[in-house]
Design an enzyme around this catalytic site. Structure first.
Site, mmCIF file in Angstrom:
data_model
loop_
_atom_site.group_PDB
_atom_site.id
_atom_site.type_symbol
_atom_site.label_atom_id
_atom_site.label_comp_id
_atom_site.label_asym_id
_atom_site.label_seq_id
_atom_site.Cartn_x
_atom_site.Cartn_y
_atom_site.Cartn_z
ATOM 1 N N LYS A 35 48.849 -34.216 -13.496
ATOM 2 C CA LYS A 35 49.977 -34.368 -14.425
ATOM 3 C C LYS A 35 49.785 -33.506 -15.662
ATOM 4 C CE LYS A 35 49.455 -38.805 -14.823
ATOM 5 N NZ LYS A 35 48.342 -38.915 -13.858
ATOM 6 N N THR A 36 48.603 -33.621 -16.239
ATOM 7 C CA THR A 36 48.361 -32.858 -17.465
ATOM 8 C C THR A 36 48.364 -31.361 -17.146
ATOM 9 O OG1 THR A 36 47.119 -34.712 -18.358
ATOM 10 C CG2 THR A 36 46.787 -32.593 -19.425
ATOM 11 N N ASP A 220 52.873 -36.208 -22.731
ATOM 12 C CA ASP A 220 51.844 -36.663 -21.778
ATOM 13 C C ASP A 220 51.570 -38.158 -22.011
ATOM 14 O OD1 ASP A 220 49.969 -36.575 -19.773
ATOM 15 O OD2 ASP A 220 48.551 -35.263 -20.797
ATOM 16 N N GLU A 221 50.991 -38.839 -21.036
ATOM 17 C CA GLU A 221 50.638 -40.266 -21.134
ATOM 18 C C GLU A 221 51.837 -41.094 -21.598
ATOM 19 O OE1 GLU A 221 47.695 -41.282 -20.173
ATOM 20 O OE2 GLU A 221 46.270 -39.643 -20.465
ATOM 21 N N GLN A 251 48.311 -46.702 -15.279
ATOM 22 C CA GLN A 251 47.338 -46.465 -16.345
ATOM 23 C C GLN A 251 47.852 -46.939 -17.696
ATOM 24 O OE1 GLN A 251 44.875 -42.784 -16.154
ATOM 25 N NE2 GLN A 251 46.361 -42.162 -14.619
ATOM 26 N N ARG A 603 37.977 -41.819 -13.604
ATOM 27 C CA ARG A 603 37.404 -40.772 -14.472
ATOM 28 C C ARG A 603 36.332 -39.995 -13.725
ATOM 29 N NH1 ARG A 603 41.319 -39.923 -16.638
ATOM 30 N NH2 ARG A 603 42.124 -41.505 -15.262
HETATM 31 N N1 LIG Z 1 46.610 -27.902 -7.623
HETATM 32 C C1 LIG Z 1 45.383 -28.079 -8.071
HETATM 33 N N2 LIG Z 1 44.347 -27.387 -7.552
HETATM 34 C C2 LIG Z 1 43.095 -27.571 -7.991
HETATM 35 N N3 LIG Z 1 42.750 -28.419 -8.968
HETATM 36 C C3 LIG Z 1 43.733 -29.139 -9.544
HETATM 37 C C4 LIG Z 1 45.083 -29.014 -9.132
HETATM 38 N N4 LIG Z 1 45.815 -29.866 -9.886
HETATM 39 C C5 LIG Z 1 44.952 -30.479 -10.730
HETATM 40 N N5 LIG Z 1 43.707 -30.055 -10.543
HETATM 41 C C6 LIG Z 1 42.487 -30.521 -11.244
HETATM 42 O O1 LIG Z 1 42.385 -31.916 -11.023
HETATM 43 C C7 LIG Z 1 41.870 -32.581 -12.168
HETATM 44 C C8 LIG Z 1 42.846 -33.636 -12.651
HETATM 45 O O2 LIG Z 1 43.987 -33.031 -13.211
HETATM 46 P P1 LIG Z 1 44.691 -33.640 -14.481
HETATM 47 O O3 LIG Z 1 43.709 -33.992 -15.518
HETATM 48 O O4 LIG Z 1 45.815 -32.735 -14.842
HETATM 49 O O5 LIG Z 1 45.263 -34.977 -13.813
HETATM 50 P P2 LIG Z 1 46.126 -36.113 -14.488
HETATM 51 O O6 LIG Z 1 47.144 -36.509 -13.484
HETATM 52 O O7 LIG Z 1 46.608 -35.690 -15.810
HETATM 53 O O8 LIG Z 1 45.041 -37.276 -14.603
HETATM 54 P P3 LIG Z 1 45.070 -38.567 -15.574
HETATM 55 O O9 LIG Z 1 46.076 -39.492 -14.980
HETATM 56 O O10 LIG Z 1 43.708 -39.110 -15.493
HETATM 57 O O11 LIG Z 1 45.475 -38.089 -16.942
HETATM 58 C C9 LIG Z 1 41.630 -31.511 -13.209
HETATM 59 O O12 LIG Z 1 40.293 -31.095 -13.131
HETATM 60 C C10 LIG Z 1 42.566 -30.407 -12.744
HETATM 61 O O13 LIG Z 1 42.142 -29.159 -13.211
HETATM 62 MG MG LIG Z 2 46.276 -36.447 -17.736
#
Ligand SMILES: Nc1ncnc2c1ncn2[C@@H]1O[C@H](COP(=O)(O)OP(=O)(O)OP(=O)(O)O)[C@@H](O)[C@H]1O
Ligand SMILES: [Mg+2]
Length: 722
Positions: A35-36, A220-221, A251, A603
């Protein structure tokens, strides 16, 4: 134009979101699904492909750290600085707006921000002016009331006149508090948001200016936004500015602070032309870790429902360690961290996460002893916490009445009617006479140098300290601390505070008593108290790793949101600790605890340790908590129990206790050495040893399949087999 750098590192659902032409976007997806990353790449896309100036973008994140990281990642992608772009937290952005438009916001140019402690002091002053009794209406209750109203966007004048005494009193305080802030040009955290919202309401031209400036707003969040934040966003967006919100209902962990997860549902209703994107592939965690997280969260009823999968291999099993007690747990953790670095990994890739701040003390001690640098993120080290410093100040006065810093700290904490003016008077007297504050206070009382009421209050304080000392001279250290903390009124003072904060301060105070109980004076011939105080002062010193140094990260589960670490250790996985004992009774709060467990597990990238202690000094006494339900929710096949017991040196606290051997007969346990028994989890085994007696009695059993374990007899429920 080269967009490959922006789209290549994404999967197709992520690309859809990043390059979407829809007016509004909602990305609803589980932890670690990117997402981020999508939000960051979307910003790069808007700048590079849609040719939107960074100046026209506003991005909102949850912490300042996240904001800094986001900016750095965008600059990386673009290859140049995203200057002019607004990236920050809701509070940070509101502050910036109010600074720029102080006149329109009705504030003085140099308005002052009140942090939570400043706010509390102001609330106390309001009580004094109004003559309100804080034993009936604790200060923290009023503070909580004020903040909750502001989170909902309500000023005192918006509240319906109330009949019931609680509402009436709170409203009266709120009104007076608002007046005091207004007079002093002071703005608390809630006020930042409220005023930023009113700025839009009252200054339509200004709002229009920002609506024209910001061509995109991204958040975000989103699951943790509260009512006033969402209202502010909606005003800003009007019906022209495109919004992008990313979040995960699973979350949402700030409900206790007014966050409204319903905002996610409301979003698509409030903005019918929203494209909702779901991301289902998790890129963060190994399959074992992800399966564990999914199993835990699937027990919540109140969910929007999501599927999260990974292409990654199973990875290592999740390791579970059942410690004897919290010291054993901390030592185990320190050992694992040593292993981690000896395999060539960085310390900062490892995090220890826990439910309550008070847990950090024992962990900190073990890390200090093992010489492992650590950093506490988003919190204070144990001995630097305000409530701990207050309690230590009382203890310091017992040892040395002339400790002026300790005197100043607690002469009016808890409040006992000794105002700033009186203290100032004592300071002057002490300076003029070249004596300590304590001596000056004695002199002022003896010679009636203070007005009657102040004099009585000061005399009361002097008598309290003397009396405390008399009550404790012969007692062991822990009992001294217990007595002093209780009699000083500190426990009651914090217990009356509303919400988690007060609860956490009381827990910390009880943890201090526990620390005293486990303290081993270097010089047994001398009194333990002064030695303990020296140790505490050293611990509070700058032994925390320097910024920038490679250090293990310690933080509460709440502060870990949005972050990721190759190695995660979730400590204290016990009922009553996690889930927190305050939440077990209420289904709503229990679901929030479960979401917190989900945040914790997700995490971890490569390796996850779960640890719990069979016995723990908690809330001032020894408790035996069962392993957390969140551990039991994880399918057994994903977990590998770590067995070290037989190799581990017995914890010192046990080693030094006289061991009562019951080995002849097992006394009244009904068990004897060499007897075969069965246990509902570990199966069959043979009794090897006994140790301790009463509630502390433990038995060592060599299980056929599980190896040797020490169990607390009263909990083990062993059934003898013929
Ligand atoms: N398409 C992709 N290919 C490879 N790595 C990815 C891809 N998308 C995300 N990632 C990696 O996966 C991990 C999680 O991504 P991110 O932090 O954006 O998730 P999130 O959904 O925001 O998580 P959270 O809910 O914990 O905030 C990061 O290390 C990110 O770089
Ligand atoms: Mg995130």
């Amino acid at each position: 134009m080269d967009v490959t750098a922006i789209l290549d590192p994404l999967n197709s659902a992520q690309r859809d979101a990043v390059s979407s032409q829809a007016k509004h976007l909602l990305v609803l997806a589980g932890a670690g699904s990117g997402k981020t990353r999508v939000l960051v790449h979307r910003i790069a896309w808007l700048i590079q492909v849609e040719q939107i100036s960074p100046y026209s973008l506003l991005a909102v994140t949850f912490t300042n750290k996240a904001a800094r990281e986001m900016r750095a990642r965008i600059e990386d992608l673009l290859g140049y600085s995203g200057q002019g772009m607004w990236v920050g937290t809701f509070h940070g952005i509101a502050h910036r707006l109010l600074k720029m438009h102080w006149q329109q916001a009705g504030l003085p140019e140099n308005f002052q921000i009140l942090d939570s402690d400043d706010q509390l002091r102001l609330v106390k002053r309001v009580y004094q002016t109004l003559g309100i009794d804080d034993s009936r209406w604790p200060y923290r209750q009023a503070q909580g009331f004020i903040n909750a109203q502001k989170d909902e966007g309500l000023r005192a004048r918006h509240l319906q006149p109330a009949q019931d005494p609680y509402q009436r009193t709170m409203q009266q305080i709120y009104t007076a508090y608002e007046e005091a802030c207004e007079r002093g040009g002071m703005v608390d955290f809630g006020e930042l948001l409220l005023r930023a919202h009113e700025l839009w309401l009252q200054q339509p031209e200004l709002l229009q200016h920002y609506q024209q400036r910001f061509r995109h707003v991204l958040v975000d969040e989103f699951q943790d936004t509260n009512a006033i934040q969402y209202a502010w966003l909606r005003m800003l967006a009007g019906n022209q500015v495109p919004l992008m919100a990313v979040g995960d209902d699973d979350q949402s962990i700030y409900g206790w602070r007014g966050a409204k997860v319903e905002n996610i549902l409301n979003f698509s209703r409030d903005y019918p032309d929203t494209q909702t994107v779901r991301l289902e592939q998790n890129y963060r965690s190994s399959k074992n870790i992800l399966d564990a997280a999914n199993a835990v969260i699937s027990r919540n009823v109140d969910r929007l429902g999501k599927n999260l999968w990974t292409d990654d291999p199973d990875g290592e099993p999740i390791a579970l360690y059942a410690a004897f007690n919290e010291h054993d747990e901390a030592r185990f953790i320190a050992d694992r961290l040593q292993d981690w670095t000896s395999q060539g990994n960085l310390r900062e890739e490892a995090a220890i996460l826990y439910r309550s701040n008070a847990q950090s003390r024992v962990l900190e001690e073990a890390l200090l002893r093992a010489g492992i640098p650590y950093r506490i993120y988003g919190g204070q080290k144990f001995y630097e916490r305000q409530e701990i410093r207050n309690a230590l100040a009382y203890l310091r006065l017992l040892v040395n009445r002339n400790d002026d810093a300790a005197f100043e700290r607690v002469v009016n904490t808890p409040t006992r009617g000794i105002g700033d003016k009186t203290v100032q008077g004592l300071r002057e007297l002490a300076r003029d006479e070249g004596m300590s504050l304590w001596r000056a206070a004695q002199k002022a009382v003896d010679e009636s140098l203070l007005p009657g009421r102040a004099s009585n209050a000061v005399a009361g304080f002097l008598a309290l300290i003397d009396e405390l000392e008399e009550g404790v001279v012969e007692l062991p250290l822990a009992e001294i601390a217990d007595h002093v903390i209780a009699r000083s009124g500190l426990i009651d003072f914090h217990r009356r505070e509303k919400g988690d904060r007060g609860e956490s301060r009381v827990e910390n105070l009880q943890e201090l008593i526990t620390a005293c109980r486990g303290f081993e004076p270097e010089d047994k011939a001398l009194s333990a108290l002064p030695q303990f105080l020296d140790q505490a002062a050293l611990d509070a010193g700058d032994r925390q790793a320097d910024a920038g140094a490679d250090a293990v990260q310690l933080m509460t589960l709440h502060s870990a949101k949005g972050l990721e670490f190759p190695l995660v250790i979730l400590a204290g996985m016990e009922e009553n600790l996690f889930p927190h004992r305050m939440s077990v009774e209420e289904p709503g709060r229990l679901e929030e605890e479960r979401r917190l467990a989900y945040v914790g597990i997700t995490r971890a990238m490569q390796k996850l340790y779960l640890t719990f202690a069979e016995s723990r000094q908690q809330y001032g006494s020894e408790s035996y908590n069962a392993v957390s339900r969140f551990v039991r929710d994880i399918p057994a096949g994903l977990i590998e129990e770590v067995r070290l017991r037989t190799h581990v040196q017995r914890p010192t606290s046990y080693a030094q206790k006289p061991t009562v051997s019951l080995s002849d007969s097992g006394a009244d346990t009904g068990l004897s050495l060499g007897q075969r028994v069965t246990h509902h989890v570990f199966g069959e085994g043979v009794v090897l040893n006994f140790e301790g007696n009463g509630a502390h009695a433990r038995v060592q059993v060599n299980f056929d399949n599980e190896g040797s374990k020490w169990l607390v007899l009263s909990y083990a429920k062993l059934t003898p087999l013929c």
